[in-house]
Write an enzyme that holds these catalytic residues in place. Structure first.
Site, PDB file in Angstrom:
ATOM      1  N   GLU A  51      13.040  -4.789  11.164  1.00  0.00           N
ATOM      2  CA  GLU A  51      11.702  -5.035  10.265  1.00  0.00           C
ATOM      3  C   GLU A  51      12.317  -5.071   8.700  1.00  0.00           C
ATOM      4  O   GLU A  51      11.688  -5.583   7.963  1.00  0.00           O
ATOM      5  CB  GLU A  51      10.575  -4.064  10.444  1.00  0.00           C
ATOM      6  N   PHE A 113       1.549   7.157  21.015  1.00  0.00           N
ATOM      7  CA  PHE A 113       2.917   6.636  21.117  1.00  0.00           C
ATOM      8  C   PHE A 113       2.877   5.516  19.931  1.00  0.00           C
ATOM      9  O   PHE A 113       1.881   4.377  19.639  1.00  0.00           O
ATOM     10  CB  PHE A 113       2.981   5.820  22.446  1.00  0.00           C
ATOM     11  N   GLN A 114       3.862   5.527  19.297  1.00  0.00           N
ATOM     12  CA  GLN A 114       4.306   4.436  18.111  1.00  0.00           C
ATOM     13  C   GLN A 114       3.039   4.749  16.961  1.00  0.00           C
ATOM     14  O   GLN A 114       2.734   3.562  16.491  1.00  0.00           O
ATOM     15  CB  GLN A 114       4.402   3.168  18.679  1.00  0.00           C
ATOM     16  N   LYS A 163      -4.999  -2.013  16.704  1.00  0.00           N
ATOM     17  CA  LYS A 163      -4.864  -2.850  18.131  1.00  0.00           C
ATOM     18  C   LYS A 163      -6.238  -3.256  18.477  1.00  0.00           C
ATOM     19  O   LYS A 163      -6.464  -4.595  18.690  1.00  0.00           O
ATOM     20  CB  LYS A 163      -4.227  -2.326  19.149  1.00  0.00           C
ATOM     21  N   MET A 478      30.517   1.967  -6.268  1.00  0.00           N
ATOM     22  CA  MET A 478      30.243   2.536  -7.558  1.00  0.00           C
ATOM     23  C   MET A 478      30.023   4.178  -7.547  1.00  0.00           C
ATOM     24  O   MET A 478      30.228   4.763  -8.573  1.00  0.00           O
ATOM     25  CB  MET A 478      28.496   2.153  -7.947  1.00  0.00           C
TER      26      MET A 478
END
Lengths: 579, 184
Positions: A51, A113-114, A163, A478
Site C-alpha cells: 500500500e 480484526f484489522q 464495511k 548521506m
C-alpha cells in the site's frame, strides 16, 4: 435523480463523477465490497504490491499532472501502510485522496480484526479526513475530499468507510454544490499588499526571488518568468521548485539551502529584499534562522496564511493563489518602475561573479571508479529536460537536484519535506502513469531502492516502463557522509554491502525488468542510451559508484548559511568577493 | 507570556475536539483551559480556549486553527469586551461549629450549597478566574476535600452574535468534476 445501489457502487460512481481516471490500490476484507464495482468501472485500477507504493504512486501521479492522485486500501495494516505517503503528501502539499475500508460500524472500537483508527492516526497530516458509517454520506464526502485536496494549499484527504456502509443499499446522488462553512481558501491577493510589494521591489537594490514549490502547484511558471525578467533580480529555486524557472536562465543562481549553490545561498544572505513566492522558510533553506538574511525585508506570498510569519516575519504578507498574485504584481511593479527603479547592476554583477567562481562541481574519484555525480549528469544530458526525474532521499537526491538540468515544471519529483526513503520507485510509477509519453527516470539510492522496489513488479505487469538508476555506493550514503564529517568516520550501521547482496541485475530480472550494471565511466553513456531505448519494459541500472563521494556545498545542520563549505574544511574565499 | 481567550465556532461533528486538541499538542501551544458546549445552532458547537502564548504569536495559533476544515470562526474575546465565567464545585469540611463562617463566605461570593452532610458541604460557584480563585482562598481554612472546575466560557458583551456575523451559507459548485482546476 437518485439511483438505488450499494454504498460500494455509490463510492465508485462518486469517484467517476469526481473525474478519477486512475487509482492505485490493494484490496482486503473491509474494502472488498468496493472492489466489486471497481471490476466494472471505467477507472483504471493499478494493483500494487504494497500500500505504501499505492500512496507514493498517487503522489507521483499528482505531481506530474496537477490532478488529485487517488489510492485505496483496506482497513488496519492496509490503512497504516498509507500513513507514510499521507505524511509525505502533507509535507509537500500534494493533492491526494486516500480511500480506506474500515471494519463494520458496529465493530468500531472493539479492537476488531484489522481495525485501526486511521482517521485518528492521520489527523495530524491530512488536510482533512472522514469516517463514513452511513452510505448516504459517501458521495458528499468524496466530493468534498476532492475539493479540499485540490484547492487552496493542496494536500491529502483520507476517507475511511465502514464495511457495512459499503454493503448497505443507498440512493446515489452526487452533490451539485458543497457547503463547507469552515473552508474558504483565499485566492485573490489584496490589492494594497500588491502595491506595497511593488513599492519595495522598486526601492530594493539587492532583491532576490526566493521561489518555492507553490509556483509549481499554482502553474505560475509563465507569470514568474515575466515578473523575474521585468525586475531583473536573481532567482533561486528551492528543492521543491526545481524546474519552475529554467536552470539555464541567466538570472537563475541555483538552489538555496543545505546543499545549495554558493551563489544561491549567499544571495539570500546578502539580499536587502526577499521576494518569497510559495516558499516556507524551511530550516533546510534558512540554516540557523536568527542568522538568515538578516538585512532583508521580506515579501511573502503564499496561499496558506499560516505560513506567513511562521518562521520569518513578513514585511509584506500576501495571501492568495500565486498565479494571480504574480499576475497582479507585474502591472503594479511596472507602475512603480515608471516612477523609480533602483540600480541592480552591482548586485547582479557580484552574484554572477559568485556563480562563476563557485559553480557546482565534483572531483572524479582518484581510483578511476565511477563518480555518482557524473552518472547523474550523463542521465540528464542524454535524456534531456523533457524527461521526468524522481529521486529517493539522500546523497543521490541532492546530486539529482544539482546535476540534472531542469527547464520545465513538474519534471522533478522528490520527497522534500518528509524525506521519505523509498519514495522514488513508486512515485516514478505514478509519474509514468500520469505522463505515459515522458521518459521517467527514478534516480535512487541502493538503500532507498531496497525499501520499495517491489513496485517494479507492478510496473512490469501493467506496462509502466520506468527506468531506475541505482546509485549504488553500498551505503546509506548521506548518513555515512555525516558520520565522516561529524562522527570521526565511525560508520555505525551505514554499510549495506549492496555491491555483493542483493544482485540488483538478477533482482530486476526476477521482477520482469531489464537489469543492467555499470561500473566503468567509459560505459556510462552506452548503458544510459541502451536504457533509454527500451520502452516496453522497466529498466534497472545498477551504477556501482565510488563510495566516498560527498555532497557539496554544505551548510551543516543548525549552523548559519554564512558558514557554507564548498568542500571539507573549505569555505569560499569571501575576501575576494565584493558583496 | 500572555493569556488570550479564543471563542471558536466549530462544526458539531465527531472528532472535532480531537482535531483541535491534537493541533495544540503537535504544535506545542499551551492550553490553559478548554470548554466545549452547544450553541443556539444545533450544527455548531463553541469551544472556549484559553491559551498562553509564549514562543508563538497569537496570530500563528489562530491561523493554524483556522486551517482545520471543521473550524468555522475564531474570535479573540478581550476581557473588557466579554463576560467570562468558570464553574466551580468544591467539597469542604464543614461542621456545625464553622457553618456560620462558611455561610458568610458564600454570601460574599454569591455561591450556594448544592449538597451537604454532617461533616461536609459541596459548594457551587460561578465567576471569572479571579473571583473563583479568591473564593477558593477564602474556603481553604475550612479544609478542601475535593474540587472540580470547568474551563472558562465566555460570550461577547452587547446584542450581537458571533454566529450571525460570520456564518455564510456560501456553497461551492462541484462543477462536473472533482478534478477541476480550482485554483486558476
Amino acid at each position: 435523480m437518485s439511483k438505488k445501489m450499494s454504498g460500494a457502487s455509490s463510492l465508485v460512481q462518486s469517484l467517476e463523477s469526481a473525474g478519477v481516471d486512475v487509482m492505485f490500490g490493494l484490496p482486503g476484507g473491509a474494502i472488498l465490497p468496493a472492489y466489486d464495482p471497481i471490476f466494472d468501472s471505467k477507472i483504471r485500477h493499478i494493483l500494487v504490491r504494497h500500500e505504501q507504493g499505492a500512496g507514493h504512486a498517487a503522489t507521483g501521479y499528482a505531481q506530474v499532472t496537477g490532478r488529485v492522485g487517488v489510492c485505496i486500501a483496506t482497513s488496519g495494516p492496509g490503512a497504516t501502510n498509507l500513513v507514510t505517503p499521507l505524511a509525505d503528501a502533507a509535507m509537500d502539499s500534494v493533492p491526494m485522496v486516500a480511500i480506506t475500508g474500515q471494519v463494520p460500524s458496529v465493530a468500531i472500537g472493539t479492537d476488531a480484526f484489522q481495525e485501526a483508527d486511521i482517521r485518528g492516526i492521520t489527523m495530524p497530516f491530512t488536510k482533512h479526513n472522514y469516517l463514513i458509517t452511513d452510505p448516504k454520506d459517501i458521495p458528499r464526502a468524496i466530493a468534498e475530499a476532492f475539493y479540499i485536496a485540490g484547492s487552496g494549499r493542496p494536500g491529502p484527504v483520507l476517507v475511511d468507510i465502514a464495511k457495512d456502509a459499503l454493503q448497505k443499499e443507498t440512493d446515489f446522488v452526487y452533490p451539485k454544490e458543497l457547503s463547507l462553512p469552515g473552508y474558504h481558501p483565499q485566492l485573490e491577493p489584496e490589492n494594497q499588499y500588491i502595491k506595497d510589494a511593488a513599492a519595495l521591489i522598486a526601492q530594493s537594490s539587492k532583491p532576490v526571488f526566493y521561489v518555492g514549490g507553490g509556483v509549481i502547484k499554482s502553474n505560475a511558471s509563465k507569470e514568474l518568468m515575466q515578473l523575474a525578467e521585468l525586475v531583473g533580480a536573481p532567482v533561486v529555486t528551492t528543492l521543491m521548485a526545481l524546474g519552475s524557472f529554467p536552470d539555464s536562465h541567466p538570472q537563475h543562481l541555483g538552489m538555496p539551502g543545505m546543499h545549495g549553490t554558493v551563489a544561491a545561498v549567499t544571495s539570500l544572505q546578502k539580499a536587502d529584499l526577499l521576494i518569497t513566492l510559495g516558499a516556507r522558510f524551511d530550516d533546510r533553506v534558512t540554516g540557523k534562522l536568527s542568522t538568515f538574511a538578516v538585512n532583508a525585508k521580506v515579501i511573502h506570498a503564499d496561499i496558506d496564511p499560516a505560513e506567513i510569519g511562521k518562521n520569518r516575519f513578513a514585511d509584506v504578507p500576501i495571501v492568495g493563489d500565486l498565479k494571480r498574485t504574480i499576475a497582479a504584481l507585474i502591472p503594479a511593479v511596472k507602475a512603480e518602475f515608471a516612477k523609480n527603479k533602483a540600480d541592480l547592476t552591482p548586485w547582479i554583477a557580484s552574484m554572477n561573479k559568485l556563480r562563476a567562481t563557485y559553480p557546482l562541481g565534483y572531483e572524479l574519484p582518484k581510483d578511476g571508479s565511477l563518480s555518482p555525480q557524473y552518472v547523474i549528469e550523463r542521465i540528464s544530458a542524454l535524456t534531456g529536460p523533457e524527461g521526468i526525474y524522481v529521486a529517493g532521499v539522500g546523497q543521490h537526491q541532492m546530486w539529482a537536484s544539482q546535476f540534472v538540468k531542469y527547464e520545465n515544471p513538474r519534471t522533478w519529483l522528490n520527497s522534500g519535506g518528509l524525506g521519505t526513503m523509498g519514495y522514488a520507485v513508486p512515485a516514478a510509477m505514478g509519474a509514468k502513469v500520469g505522463a505515459p509519453d515522458a521518459t521517467v527516470w527514478a534516480i535512487d539510492g541502493d538503500g532507498c531502492f531496497q525499501m520499495t522496489n517491489q513496485e517494479l513488479v507492478t510496473c512490469a505487469l501493467n506496462n509502466i516502463p520506468i527506468k531506475v538508476a541505482i546509485i549504488n555506493n553500498e551505503s546509506l550514503g548521506m548518513v555515512r557522509q555525516w558520520q565522516t564529517l561529524f562522527y570521526e568516520g565511525r560508520y555505525s550501521n551505514t554499510s549495506l554491502d549492496s555491491k555483493r547482496v542483493p544482485d540488483f541485475v538478477k533482482l530486476a530480472e526476477a521482477m520482469g525488468c531489464v537489469g543492467l550494471s555499470c561500473e566503468r565511466p567509459e560505459d556510462v553513456d552506452a548503458i544510459i542510451k541502451q536504457a533509454n531505448a527500451i520502452n516496453d519494459q522497466p529498466v534497472v541500472v545498477d551504477f556501482r559508484v565510488f563510495r566516498d563521494a560527498m555532497v557539496w556545498p554544505m551548510v551543516a545542520a543548525g549552523t548559519s548559511n554564512d558558514d557554507i563549505m564548498i568542500a571539507r574544511e573549505m569555505a569560499p574565499d569571501w575576501d575576494s568577493q565584493e558583496l | 507570556m500572555s493569556t488570550h481567550t479564543l471563542s471558536v465556532l466549530v462544526e458539531n461533528s465527531p472528532g472535532v475536539l480531537a482535531r483541535v486538541a491534537g493541533l495544540f499538542s503537535r504544535r506545542a501551544y499551551n492550553i490553559d483551559s478548554l470548554a466545549v458546549g452547544p450553541t443556539e445552532n444545533p450544527d455548531i458547537s463553541r469551544m472556549t480556549i484559553v491559551i498562553n502564548v509564549e514562543s508563538h504569536s497569537l496570530e500563528q495559533v489562530i491561523r493554524q486553527l483556522d486551517k482545520l476544515v471543521n473550524v468555522i470562526h475564531i474570535a479573540e474575546l478581550k476581557l473588557a469586551e466579554s463576560v467570562q465565567a468558570e464553574l466551580l464545585l468544591v467539597k469542604i469540611s464543614a461542621t456545625s461549629k464553622n457553618r456560620f463562617d462558611v455561610d458568610a463566605v458564600l454570601e460574599t461570593y454569591g455561591a450556594s450549597i448544592v449538597d451537604e452532610g454532617a461533616d461536609y458541604m459541596t459548594i457551587e460557584a460561578t465567576g471569572d478566574a479571579a473571583k473563583i480563585s479568591d473564593l477558593l482562598n477564602a474556603l481553604e481554612r475550612f479544609g478542601i476535600r475535593e474540587l472540580a472546575q470547568s474551563g472558562l466560557v465566555a460570550i461577547e458583551r452587547g446584542s450581537g452574535s458571533l454566529a450571525d456575523r460570520t456564518l455564510s451559507t456560501q456553497s461551492i459548485p462541484t462543477a462536473d468534476s472533482g478534478q477541476a482546476d480550482y485554483q486558476n
